[in-house]
Design a protein around this motif. Structure first.
Motif, PDB file in Angstrom:
ATOM      1  N   ALA A   1       0.807  -1.224   0.000  1.00 43.63           N
ATOM      2  CA  ALA A   1       0.000   0.000   0.000  1.00 43.63           C
ATOM      3  C   ALA A   1       0.835   1.266   0.000  1.00 43.63           C
ATOM      4  N   ASN A   2       2.149   1.135   0.157  1.00 38.26           N
ATOM      5  CA  ASN A   2       3.011   2.321   0.175  1.00 38.26           C
ATOM      6  C   ASN A   2       4.455   1.879  -0.015  1.00 38.26           C
ATOM      7  N   ARG A   3       5.127   2.456  -1.006  1.00 32.67           N
ATOM      8  CA  ARG A   3       6.498   2.045  -1.321  1.00 32.67           C
ATOM      9  C   ARG A   3       7.498   2.533  -0.284  1.00 32.67           C
TER      10      ARG A   3
ATOM     11  N   MET B   1      -6.088  16.327  -7.635  1.00 33.10           N
ATOM     12  CA  MET B   1      -5.395  16.733  -6.404  1.00 33.10           C
ATOM     13  C   MET B   1      -6.401  17.092  -5.314  1.00 33.10           C
ATOM     14  N   GLU B   2      -7.476  17.758  -5.697  1.00 35.22           N
ATOM     15  CA  GLU B   2      -8.469  18.211  -4.720  1.00 35.22           C
ATOM     16  C   GLU B   2      -9.336  17.066  -4.198  1.00 35.22           C
ATOM     17  N   ARG B   3      -9.747  16.156  -5.084  1.00 38.51           N
ATOM     18  CA  ARG B   3     -10.755  15.152  -4.721  1.00 38.51           C
ATOM     19  C   ARG B   3     -10.201  13.745  -4.508  1.00 38.51           C
ATOM     20  N   VAL B   4      -9.054  13.444  -5.127  1.00 36.35           N
ATOM     21  CA  VAL B   4      -8.492  12.094  -5.043  1.00 36.35           C
ATOM     22  C   VAL B   4      -7.040  12.181  -4.586  1.00 36.35           C
ATOM     23  N   GLY B   5      -6.758  13.169  -3.745  1.00 38.09           N
ATOM     24  CA  GLY B   5      -5.394  13.435  -3.331  1.00 38.09           C
ATOM     25  C   GLY B   5      -5.007  12.788  -2.013  1.00 38.09           C
ATOM     26  N   ILE B   6      -4.332  13.533  -1.189  1.00 38.53           N
ATOM     27  CA  ILE B   6      -3.745  13.005   0.045  1.00 38.53           C
ATOM     28  C   ILE B   6      -4.816  12.571   1.032  1.00 38.53           C
ATOM     29  N   VAL B   7      -5.897  13.357   1.139  1.00 38.12           N
ATOM     30  CA  VAL B   7      -7.025  13.014   2.013  1.00 38.12           C
ATOM     31  C   VAL B   7      -8.276  12.905   1.150  1.00 38.12           C
ATOM     32  N   ARG B   8      -8.981  11.764   1.252  1.00 40.04           N
ATOM     33  CA  ARG B   8     -10.110  11.467   0.384  1.00 40.04           C
ATOM     34  C   ARG B   8     -11.386  11.272   1.203  1.00 40.04           C
TER      35      ARG B   8
ATOM     36  N   THR C   1     -12.961   1.000   1.431  1.00 42.85           N
ATOM     37  CA  THR C   1     -13.489   1.761   2.568  1.00 42.85           C
ATOM     38  C   THR C   1     -12.638   1.526   3.822  1.00 42.85           C
ATOM     39  N   GLU C   2     -11.395   1.905   3.726  1.00 45.79           N
ATOM     40  CA  GLU C   2     -10.461   1.907   4.850  1.00 45.79           C
ATOM     41  C   GLU C   2      -9.343   2.884   4.505  1.00 45.79           C
ATOM     42  N   SER C   3      -8.456   3.131   5.460  1.00 45.29           N
ATOM     43  CA  SER C   3      -7.234   3.885   5.185  1.00 45.29           C
ATOM     44  C   SER C   3      -6.061   2.936   5.345  1.00 45.29           C
ATOM     45  N   ARG C   4      -5.196   2.920   4.327  1.00 49.11           N
ATOM     46  CA  ARG C   4      -4.033   2.023   4.362  1.00 49.11           C
ATOM     47  C   ARG C   4      -2.956   2.607   3.467  1.00 49.11           C
TER      48      ARG C   4
ATOM     49  N   ARG D   1      -8.712   7.678   3.716  1.00 47.25           N
ATOM     50  CA  ARG D   1     -10.111   8.091   3.675  1.00 47.25           C
ATOM     51  C   ARG D   1     -10.463   8.762   5.001  1.00 47.25           C
ATOM     52  N   LEU D   2     -10.829  10.028   4.951  1.00 48.56           N
ATOM     53  CA  LEU D   2     -11.212  10.755   6.160  1.00 48.56           C
ATOM     54  C   LEU D   2     -12.438  10.132   6.804  1.00 48.56           C
TER      55      LEU D   2
END
Length: 531
Positions: free
Chosen positions: A363-365, A422-429, A482-485, A490-491
Motif C-alpha cells: 500500500a506504500n512504497r 489533487m483536490e478530490r483524489v489526493g492526500i485526504v479522500r 473503505t479503509e485507510s491504508r 479516507r477521512l
C-alpha cells in the motif's frame, strides 16, 4: 512492417535493465514517446536500497518493506527482491556504473524514511537516477534499436487474444505499426495526473490505460504515494527534495520553528511517507506554511548538489536554512498485474517498472525500492524471455480492431483534470469528493464502455483520453476501498480494516464488460517470513 523479437515501450530503469540482460541474438526495439532519458528514473534523487552493510541483512530490508506497505505486499515477491538486491548493486558496479564510495572502497550508505538501517546506495550524491540511466543508455548493445518521439497508444491483439504488436503515432501524426514476439510495457506510473507532482510531464499512465482497454488486469490503483517534500514556489512545484535530506538530519518545521513530526511518530521526520505527507497536509489546510530546516546539515551544497542547484534556480536562500515544501504525487504502487516473471494475463504482453503491479510495494512504497524493483524485474524478465526462440517474420500479421469506430466526443482539459485529482483524489479522500470526481470523469468516458477509436485524434487528445481512463481507475478503486491504508487515506474511514488488508482490487475490461474482482493476497504470502 517493423518486426522485432522483443519490443519495449518506455525507457526508464526497468526498460533499460531488461534490454541489457536480453541475449545479444535478440532483435530488441525500444519505443519512447520523448527522449530516451526523459523518465522518472532519470529524475530519481534517492538511491537504491540494498542490505550491503555489515550490520544489515535482507530480512531487515524485507521487514521495513512490509511495514511501509502496511502488509498489503506480496511477501514472496518482497523476499525475492530484497534478497537479490546486493547482487544487483555489485553487478552494476562491476560493469562500470559509478556509485559513491569511501576512500576504502566501501559503498557509502545513506538513511531514508522508514528504513531501520543505513542501506541506500547513491551515485553522484542526489543524482543516482541520472547516473544509472546515463550508464545504461551509453552501454546499450548493437542489437538494441531506439525510436524516440513515438507515441504508442494501442495494443494489437490477434484472434487468439494474444498481444502481437502496437499502434503508434509519430510527430507528424502518422500511424505506425510495430510487431514483436514479446511486447513489454515499461511506461512508468501516472504521477503527472496530479497538479502537485514530482513526475516528468511524460508520466501520465498511457501504458497502463492501453493495457486495461485491451483486457489486462489492473490492480491496486487506489494506492498513490504522495512524497512529503516537493519544493514549492508561488504555489507551484519546482522539483523534489530527496528524503535523503531528512536522512541527514533535516526537520520539518512551521515558519515559527515548531517541529511538526516530533510527537506524531517514533521515527519523527523519517516516518513512512504517507504519515509525513498527511501531517504536512493538515498543517497546510489550517493555513500554515511548512519548511525543511537544513541548518543542522554540514556541507549541504557538497552533499546535495542537485537540490542546491534547484533551490538557487528558484531563488531559495539556502543561507536561511529553510526550504518551503508541500506533499505531491510521487509513485503509483498499483498498475498492470504481473507475476514474478513480469507476465500479464494476456499472452505475449509483459510489464515492468512502475507500470507494473508486482506486489513488492503493497500500500506504500519504501523509499529507494523503486529503482531496485526496476533492476530486479528488468533482469528477471530478460532471463525469462531469453528462453524463447525467435518466431519467423510474418508479413501482414492479422489482428482484430478491438476499439470502436467513433472518436471520443469530448476529452477533459489536462490542467483541469490534474487540479480536480489533487483536490478530490489526493492526500485526504472522502466519499463525497470521490463520487464527485467519478461523476465528472464519467461525463467523458465510463470504464464499461467500448474504447473509442483514437486513430483520428491528435497525440495530445489521445494522451488526455488515456489520462481520463487512469483517473477513473484510481478514483473508483479509492471509492471502493473503505479503509485507510498506506498511500490511501479516507477521512470517512480513517482506520485500517483487517478484513480489507489482504484484499486486492483488480479491474478488467473485456468485450464490453467491466469486471471488478477481489483477490485475497494472503494466498501469495510465503509463510509470514517478515511478521
Amino acid at each position: 512492417m517493423k518486426k522485432s523479437d522483443v519490443m519495449i515501450i518506455g525507457s526508464g530503469i526497468a526498460a533499460l535493465q531488461l534490454a541489457h540482460h536480453l541475449s545479444a541474438d535478440k532483435n530488441v526495439m525500444i519505443l519512447t514517446k520523448s527522449n530516451i532519458k526523459a523518465s522518472n528514473s532519470s529524475l530519481a534523487q534517492g538511491g537504491i536500497a540494498a542490505s550491503v552493510g555489515s550490520d544489515d541483512h535482507f530480512y531487515n530490508h524485507g521487514k521495513d518493506t512490509m511495514e511501509a506497505g502496511r502488509f498489503h505486499n506480496n511477501e514472496e515477491v518482497v523476499l525475492q527482491v530484497v534478497s537479490e538486491a546486493p547482487q544487483l548493486i555489485y553487478e552494476l558496479r562491476d560493469a562500470g556504473c559509478p556509485f559513491d564510495e569511501a576512500p576504502s572502497g566501501q559503498l557509502i550508505l545513506g538513511m531514508e524514511g522508514a528504513h531501520s538501517r543505513n542501506r541506500i546506495v547513491h551515485s553522484g550524491g542526489d543524482a543516482t537516477g541520472k547516473h544509472v540511466i546515463d550508464f545504461l543508455v551509453e552501454t546499450l548493445t548493437n542489437n538494441v534499436s531506439v525510436i524516440e518521439n513515438i507515441f504508442v497508444y494501442e495494443l494489437l491483439l490477434n484472434d487468439k487474444e494474444e498481444c502481437i504488436g502496437v499502434k503508434a503515432k509519430d510527430q507528424d501524426g502518422e500511424i505506425q505499426y510495430f510487431y514483436a514476439d514479446h511486447i513489454v510495457i515499461a511506461t512508468g506510473g501516472c504521477g503527472y495526473l496530479y497538479s502537485l507532482s514530482s513526475s516528468s510531464p511524460t508520466v501520465t499512465g498511457d501504458g497502463i490505460a492501453m493495457a486495461f482497454l485491451s483486457g489486462a488486469e489492473i490492480a491496486d490503483m487506489e494506492f498513490i504515494q504522495f512524497h512529503p517534500t516537493m519544493l514549492v514556489k508561488n504555489g507551484e512545484v519546482k522539483g523534489l527534495i530527496s528524503e535523503a535530506v531528512r536522512g541527514q538530519g533535516a526537520r520539518l518545521v512551521t515558519k515559527s520553528g515548531t517541529a511538526i513530526m516530533a510527537e506524531v511518530h517514533p521515527l519523527k521526520d523519517l516516518a513512512p511517507r504517507h504519515i509525513v505527507s498527511q501531517t504536512i497536509f493538515d498543517y497546510i489546510q489550517s493555513g500554515e506554511e511548512i519548511f525543511l530546516d537544513i541548518t543542522s546539515i554540514d556541507r549541504f551544497e557538497e552533499k546535495f548538489p542537485t537540490i542546491t542547484a534547484l533551490c538557487l534556480e528558484n531563488q531559495i536562500d539556502l543561507k536561511g536554512g529553510l526550504i518551503p515544501v508541500v506533499p505531491g504525487s510521487h509513485f503509483l504502487m498499483g498498475g498492470i498485474k504481473v507475476n514474478m516473471d513480469g507476465q500479464t494475463n494476456i499472452s505475449g504482453l509483459y510489464a515492468v517498472g512502475e507500470a507494473a503491479c508486482t506486489g513488492l510495494h503493497g500500500a506504500n512504497r519504501l523509499a529507494s525500492n523503486s529503482l531496485l524493483e526496476g533492476l530486479s524485474f528488468g533482469k528477471r524478465l530478460a532471463l525469462f524471455l531469453n528462453k524463447f526462440e525467435s518466431k519467423q517474420n510474418t508479413i501482414g500479421i492479422p489482428f482484430h480492431n478491438q476499439h470502436g469506430t467513433v472518436s471520443p466526443v469530448a476529452i477533459p482539459d489536462l490542467t483541469e483534470l490534474r487540479k480536480k485529482m489533487m483536490e478530490r483524489v489526493g492526500i485526504v479522500r472522502t466519499e463525497k469528493g470521490l463520487q464527485q470526481q467519478k461523476n465528472w470523469l464519467e461525463g467523458f468516458f465510463r470504464l464499461d464502455q467500448q474504447p473509442p477509436s483514437l486513430d483520428d485524434c491528435t497525440i495530445d487528445e489521445i494522451q488526455r483520453f488515456l489520462s481520463t481512463v487512469i483517473a477513473l481507475l484510481i478514483t473508483d478503486a479509492a471509492l471502493v476501498r473503505t479503509e485507510s491504508r498506506g498511500g490511501h487515506f479516507r477521512l470517512d474511514y480513517p482506520s485500517e480494516d483487517e478484513n480489507l488488508g489482504s484484499k486486492q482490487l483488480i479491474y478488467q475490461y473485456c468485450k464490453g464488460r467491466l469486471a471488478l474482482n477481489e483477490h485475497n493476497k494472503a494466498k501469495d504470502h510465503a509463510g509470514a517470513v517478515f511478521s
